[in-house]
Design a protein around this motif. Structure first.
Motif, PDB file in Angstrom:
ATOM      1  N   SER B 328       0.828  -1.198   0.000  1.00 26.70           N
ATOM      2  CA  SER B 328       0.000   0.000   0.000  1.00 26.70           C
ATOM      3  C   SER B 328       0.861   1.246   0.000  1.00 26.70           C
ATOM      4  N   LEU B 329       1.939   1.213   0.777  1.00 33.02           N
ATOM      5  CA  LEU B 329       2.820   2.383   0.822  1.00 33.02           C
ATOM      6  C   LEU B 329       3.418   2.651  -0.541  1.00 33.02           C
ATOM      7  N   VAL B 330       3.832   1.591  -1.228  1.00 31.57           N
ATOM      8  CA  VAL B 330       4.376   1.770  -2.586  1.00 31.57           C
ATOM      9  C   VAL B 330       3.301   2.363  -3.487  1.00 31.57           C
ATOM     10  N   ILE B 332       0.889   4.252  -2.577  1.00 28.61           N
ATOM     11  CA  ILE B 332       0.705   5.670  -2.258  1.00 28.61           C
ATOM     12  C   ILE B 332       1.797   6.514  -2.888  1.00 28.61           C
ATOM     13  N   LEU B 333       3.028   5.965  -2.855  1.00 27.69           N
ATOM     14  CA  LEU B 333       4.136   6.712  -3.464  1.00 27.69           C
ATOM     15  C   LEU B 333       3.938   6.831  -4.960  1.00 27.69           C
ATOM     16  N   ALA B 334       3.344   5.823  -5.573  1.00 25.38           N
ATOM     17  CA  ALA B 334       3.148   5.859  -7.019  1.00 25.38           C
ATOM     18  C   ALA B 334       1.941   6.703  -7.403  1.00 25.38           C
ATOM     19  N   PRO B 336       0.937   9.891  -7.070  1.00 23.84           N
ATOM     20  CA  PRO B 336       1.103  11.145  -7.818  1.00 23.84           C
ATOM     21  C   PRO B 336       1.386  10.919  -9.292  1.00 23.84           C
TER      22      PRO B 336
END
Lengths: 408, 445, 183
Positions: B328-330, B332-334, B336
């Motif tokens: 999920s964190l990845v 979120i980083l992707a 944008p």
């Protein structure tokens, strides 16, 4: 903090002269040496009274009027208008122009309704030169004149509200007025100082653009004027501030040589269009609205009534206008035979008159211009004493002076 | 010529600025770190010992900082709203839709000459605008903006407000007297008469509210009104509400009661001889006053920061990123990148613009959407954000109302103004007190 | 033209008229001397068969040889404008009785006539300059006052000084400059 930010007076650099002395001296100088009985009376201050100079640059003096108020606190004891800040010497200029040119000089006298101060000299010159004006030209004069009257009254409503502190009505009335000015510009070629009336007629027939705009405007003018007045007429603050303010009775109005809406608001039905008919007004149907109260509110409401009558006149002009020429054959350079002529027209502020003397040359020997604003401004010193500073403005605005005419 | 000089000359402007700024910033950072290491323990101890004092200082600082944008917004609103009422366009050149107009006003004041005319009493002349400004700004200190967001929870908050309001009168009178101008004198005396008269009905109209709430603290009053729209005091105190609005307009010197600066009569009243930033203080104080009066109406009668209705469906968006998986964190980083591309795609496909332009549009849109989402999340989950929203929304309704009045009404006369205060507002306020007290006694019996 | 008015005027003021009653278009004109002016105008205002209640205008006139004060009056009893010319005022020191006792509104018009022609109105309590500054010394609508750029009246003669009686410090700098250039 003892240092002063600005030192305009050289004697302030001299430490031996106290600043208070300089100021006292300048204040004493502001009171002139009395030259007349009235001036002596005005500049004699009673206990607790002070002089307040208002103008010539002041937000509500309608141009460059200066008034000196004698105040007791907020209450006005006496008032002395000082004129001349817009004086151009129009009468002298007219004496140095030929008969046609003189008409141009009269335009800027009344920059709010400039057709009327063309009309009076033109009529006087026609009487001098025995020129017969074509009937179509007379109808066009009446038509454009009444349109200009509405434009002037529309602006008055805005000014009146502005002097009572209302911001919006002035801009609304300028929009309304602008529409009429555009129409007049379409027929006269200019938007403020039309210079449209000529000796013997008018400068050019009314055109299609004018007629189509006028028809469009006439269909909604009544509703539009009603809407703009709705903002003011039912406004409790405005009514309360104007009612009973500056009451002028009919007898005093006659003695003060008042004319126009101001005298009709005092119950005297004097309107030159009926009292001494000119042009084609005898052929037109309209009423002379009068009011009995003679206060600021009556003067304001009377102008609203006049607008309706002017709309009636315009309507009749459009239906009755004959065909034909709009200009008599008048030479470029006229030399009327020696004589004197007076002509007066009923303008939106009162009587515009011209007294012209011809000595047989191509220039007026003497041209006297009578402007109603000049006469009406005298009422200020009659009506305001005893009222508050704020009412001074309300009363002055209700008299509707235009400084261009006052100062000539 | 040494190497350093040649290198310096080769740099462009940005380079030169950076070459100076970067070392200075590094040095400042080092100094800060050093000071923090050396003085840190003492500072923490000091803070721990003096929380109320520091809170007070911070509150005053925040209040002073808050007044400037508040005044800017109110001024812009006045310019634009009155323009629209006058069928004008209003400011539209500086900033998007003219929004920077009031900033430019402020800069103009700052750049003008500090001018005092001949003959003024310079000390009083200089202090007067400051007194007026401080008087109106300091009222911010007790206004509760949101749950827990207020300068001081004074138990005599109402009295403090009127004390500060009284200070304004002194400032205006000082300005009028010191200006060495008869218009200023008339304006100053008018303001003294007007504000002293209207302070009485203003204060008395609040007695009913104080009786109902049982407290003089503004924060407690708002808490007493919390619940739904039915709990607001405007329903129990309608007369007081009307009196407070009318007297508040007069206190803020707003049209139709703006006799102190009636430009058609006395030019600009007490401010006639002022220019530059001295006038700017009066100018800002007036518009801050407009906001303050609006905020007080909202606080006393319309529930302050409380929402008019409960959020219809329960939302508790608890965000706890640590509980989410690495995937999920990845994601979120992707987000944008993906979001920008997705939002750019329609423009890239439909319009004849370059890829770069499409990407810029997509990026801006993504930012708008993201900020909207974050704000929406904050609104539903954070009390103080929704509180701030409701407080400002209600307050600006009244700011608009004041501007509206100015756009439509002429000015009253001084004797009408005074007569209205003493003959109508004062008896009505007294009546309100008796009725409220009687009602409380009857209900509590 | 109102013939009835003419006969009425001739009957009433026959002795003091300086010239026969003149009528042209819608105007009737009578001429009286300054000595008879007050009585004439009072009679015109008060007597019921005349009753000229409205003062339309008050004008000063400089004929070059003497001064006149011209009143235009209006009455319901007549269809004509009535012009009363107070004739034969001395050009050097023109004096004329005031009509402010009948029309207080004539005060400013008389002030204007004083300002422009120097006609002093006896009985007006405020005869001072109205447009021009108090320190001004000349009367600009007099025929001997020429405009500085009056090219039509003085072709090729350059520029005339504003007024010979003006001390140099009161003349505008532009006039001084032009005078220097011309002379």
């Amino acid at each position: 903090m003892t240092e002063r930010a600005h030192r305009p007076h050289p004697s302030l650099d001299d430490p031996s002269i106290a600043i208070e002395d300089v100021l006292r001296e300048s204040i004493v100088d502001a009171v002139p040496v009395a030259r007349t009985e009235r001036e002596a009376e005005f500049y004699t201050l009673g206990d607790g009274e002070m002089l307040l100079n208002m103008g010539p640059q002041h937000p509500s003096t309608h141009g460059v009027l200066r008034v000196v108020l004698k105040l007791d606190g907020e209450r006005v004891v006496d008032i002395d208008p000082v004129l001349g800040y817009l004086h151009r010497g129009v009468e002298k200029l007219c004496e140095n122009a030929d008969w046609h040119q003189a008409i141009c000089y009269t335009d800027p006298l009344e920059y709010v309704a400039s057709l009327f101060c063309e009309w009076a000299p033109v009529m006087a010159f026609e009487k001098l030169a025995d020129v017969e004006v074509p009937r179509r030209a007379e109808y066009i004069r009446v038509l454009t004149g009444e349109l200009n009257r509405i434009a002037s009254h529309a602006l008055f409503m805005g000014w009146f509200a502005l002097d009572l502190g209302g911001l919006t009505p002035i801009l609304w009335s300028f929009i309304e007025r602008d529409e009429m000015m555009d129409m007049l510009a379409a027929v006269t070629g200019q938007k403020l100082l039309f210079n449209y009336f000529r000796i013997g007629g008018v400068n050019g027939d009314i055109n299609h653009e004018f007629m189509s705009r006028l028809g469009d405007w006439m269909s909604r003018a009544g509703a539009q004027i009603e809407a703009n007045q709705g903002l003011l007429n039912e406004n409790e603050i405005l009514v309360r501030r104007a009612r009973g303010m500056g009451v002028l009775d009919g007898e005093t109005a006659m003695r003060m040589a008042v004319t126009g809406p101001n005298i009709r608001a005092s119950g005297v039905p004097f309107d030159i269009r009926r009292a001494h008919p000119y042009s084609v007004y005898p052929e037109l149907e309209f009423d002379i609205p009068t009011r009995q109260e003679g206060d600021s509110l009556a003067r304001y409401l009377l102008r609203a009534d006049e607008v309706k009558q002017s709309l009636r006149i315009i309507d009749q002009c459009l239906h009755q206008m004959p065909d034909g020429p709009v200009m008599a054959s008048v030479p470029r350079l006229i030399r009327p035979r020696p004589g004197r002529a007076w002509a007066a027209v009923e303008g939106p502020r009162g009587m515009y008159g011209t007294y012209a003397i011809s000595d047989g040359t191509d220039q007026p020997f003497r041209m006297r211009i009578h402007d109603p604003s000049f006469v009406h401004l005298q009422l200020v010193s009659l009506l305001t004493p005893g009222n508050l500073i704020a009412d001074t403005m309300a009363i002055m605005a209700s008299l509707d002076p235009v400084m261009g005419g006052v100062d000539k | 010529m040494s190497m350093a000089v040649v290198t310096w000359q080769r740099l462009n402007v940005v380079g030169k600025i950076l070459a100076i700024a970067v070392p200075v910033l590094i040095a400042l950072g080092l100094v800060t770190v050093g000071v923090a290491i050396l003085a840190g323990p003492f500072a923490i101890e000091f803070v721990g010992d003096n929380v109320p004092l520091l809170r007070f200082v911070a509150a005053i600082g925040a209040v002073l900082l808050l007044t400037i944008p508040t005044a800017f917004v109110v001024i812009f609103m006045e310019l634009k709203v009155i323009a629209r009422m006058n069928l004008r366009v209003g400011p539209d050149r500086v900033g998007p839709y003219g929004t920077a107009m009031s900033v430019v006003h402020g800069l103009k004041f700052l750049s003008k000459e500090d001018f005092a005319p001949l003959g003024v009493d310079l000390q009083v002349f200089t202090i007067a605008p400051v007194v007026v400004f401080v008087g109106s700004v300091m009222t911010f200190l007790v206004i509760p903006f949101a749950p827990g967001l207020f300068g001081l929870d004074m138990n005599v908050g109402v009295l403090y407000l009127f004390a500060m309001g009284g200070l304004t009168v002194v400032g205006l009178l000082m300005a009028g007297w010191a200006s060495f101008n008869k218009y200023s004198l008339l304006g100053g005396l008018r303001s003294a008469a007007q504000m002293v008269s209207y302070e009485i009905p203003l204060t008395l109209s609040l007695v009913g509210v104080v009786l109902l709430a049982g407290t003089m603290s503004l924060n407690q009053m708002v808490l007493a009104q919390s619940g739904s729209i039915a709990d607001w005091y405007v329903w129990q105190q309608p007369l007081a509400f009307v009196i407070f609005i009318i007297a508040g307009i007069a206190e803020a010197n707003r049209s139709p009661f703006d006799l102190t600066e009636a430009d058609q009569e006395i030019v600009a009243g007490f401010a006639t001889e002022y220019s530059g930033m001295r006038f700017g203080f009066f100018f800002f104080a007036e518009y801050v006053n407009v906001f303050v009066v609006s905020a007080l109406i909202v606080t006393f009668f319309l529930g302050g920061w409380t929402a008019p209705f409960d959020w219809p469906f329960p939302v508790a968006v608890a965000i706890d990123p640590l509980a989410w998986g690495v995937g999920s964190l990845v994601a979120i980083l992707a987000l944008p990148v993906v979001g920008t591309l997705v939002l750019a795609a329609p423009f890239w496909l439909s319009s004849r613009i370059t890829t770069l332009q499409a990407l810029v549009i997509g990026f801006i849109l993504f930012n708008v959407v993201a900020i909207g989402l974050v704000l929406g999340w904050a609104f539903v989950s954070l009390d103080w954000v929704s509180g701030l929203f409701w407080f400002f929304a209600k307050s600006y309704v009244f700011v608009f109302f004041f501007v509206w009045l100015r756009g439509s009404l002429p000015r009253v006369r001084i004797d009408q103004l005074m007569g209205f205060a003493w003959k109508w507002l004062l008896p009505a306020a007294l009546l309100n007190i008796f009725v409220t007290a009687a009602a409380i006694v009857i209900v509590n019996r | 033209m109102d013939r009835a008015l003419r006969s009425r005027l001739e009957r009433r003021f026959g002795d003091c008229l300086l010239a026969p009653v003149a009528q042209r278009h819608d105007q009737t004109e009578i001429r009286v001397s300054a000595g008879d002016a007050t009585d004439t105008i009072r009679a015109l205002h008060d007597e019921p068969d005349l009753h000229f209640t409205l003062l339309a205008d008050l004008a000063g006139v400089d004929t070059g040889t003497h001064m006149q004060v011209v009143y235009h009056l209006w009455a319901e009893t007549s269809t004509d404008w009535l012009r009363v010319v107070v004739d034969g005022l001395d050009r050097e020191a023109p004096r004329c009785p005031s009509v402010t006792f009948l029309w207080k509104g004539a005060e400013w018009m008389e002030r204007e006539a004083y300002d422009m022609f120097g006609i002093v109105f006896e009985g007006n309590r405020d005869v001072r300059r109205i447009y021009l500054p108090a320190a001004y010394t000349s009367f600009p609508l007099r025929k001997d006052f020429h405009l500085p750029d009056d090219a039509s009246r003085s072709p090729g003669r350059g520029v005339r000084p504003m007024e010979e009686s003006l001390p140099p410090r009161d003349a505008t700098s532009a006039t001084n400059l032009r005078r220097a250039q011309a002379g």
